[in-house]
Design a protein around this motif. Structure first.
Motif: not given
Length: 224
Positions: A42-45, A77-79, A90, A221
């Motif tokens: 998992w990653q968020v920006r 916001l992106d996931i 994404e 990020t």
């Protein structure tokens, strides 16, 4: 008897030496989940996003008619979920507004109205991982744009811009400061052309609003 005992010990030793590596391998197996945990998918920006529209459109039946839209800056916001170190999906979430103005041969009619825009976009990305901290990527996907809280302006009434699907192309990069934090720069092109209607007095108008915006974003990020 002594020879038999020595022979027995030798056989036991051989069995132990043979079995030890297998036992050690079995004992070390539980470490695998820890290794997997070190690569959380998992990653968020969080980004500041500039929305730059194409400023095209028309009213059906009126030659030379055109439309223009206001450009905006909005938080986004992106996931992301990484299926592999190179392949990720994404989902981009954010909302903004657009003022709609007449242009071209109908420029004198002024502002048509204002609408809020919610354009969730899902892309499938390929990340290049051979450049150390600099990690560029490309992506393509689909966008579904919803227009809400629409309001009229001037002589126009009943403006309605219809929700629509569109394609999306993407290019960008992360520059990772450490295993978790990084800097991001991203550009997307949405192919977004929505049908719209409005009333001008007793005249019912219809046409196509060709926004086709560029989404230019920069932010941070975080990888879990």
């Amino acid at each position: 008897m002594q020879k038999t005992t020595k022979r027995s010990w030798a056989i036991l030793a051989a069995i132990f030496l043979t079995a030890a590596p297998a036992v050690a391998a079995d004992v070390s197996t539980p470490a695998a989940p820890e290794a997997a945990a070190a690569h959380n998918p998992w990653q968020v920006r969080v980004r500041a996003l500039g929305v730059i529209t194409e400023d095209e459109g028309h009213v059906d039946g009126i030659p030379g008619s055109d439309l223009s839209y206001s450009d905006t800056i909005t938080p986004e916001l992106d996931i992301s979920y990484y299926f592999t170190p190179n392949i990720a999906a994404e989902l981009v979430l954010g909302t903004t507004y657009a003022n709609v103005h007449t242009d071209g041969s109908i420029a004198g009619l002024g502002k048509v109205g204002k609408t809020w825009v919610l354009p969730p976009t899902l892309t499938l990305q390929y990340h290049f991982t051979d450049f150390g901290a600099f990690q560029p990527y490309v992506g393509a996907g689909v966008n579904y744009t919803m227009f809400y809280s629409q309001s009229d302006a001037g002589a126009f009434t009943n403006m309605d811009i219809e929700d629509t699907f569109g394609a999306a192309l993407q290019v960008g990069f992360d520059y990772m400061i450490d295993d978790h934090w990084g800097f991001n720069l991203d550009a997307k092109k949405l192919f977004l052309e929505a049908d719209w209607t409005a009333d001008l007095g007793d005249t019912k108008l219809s046409g196509t609003a060709k926004l086709n915006p560029w989404l230019i974003g920069t932010g941070v990020t975080y990888r879990f």
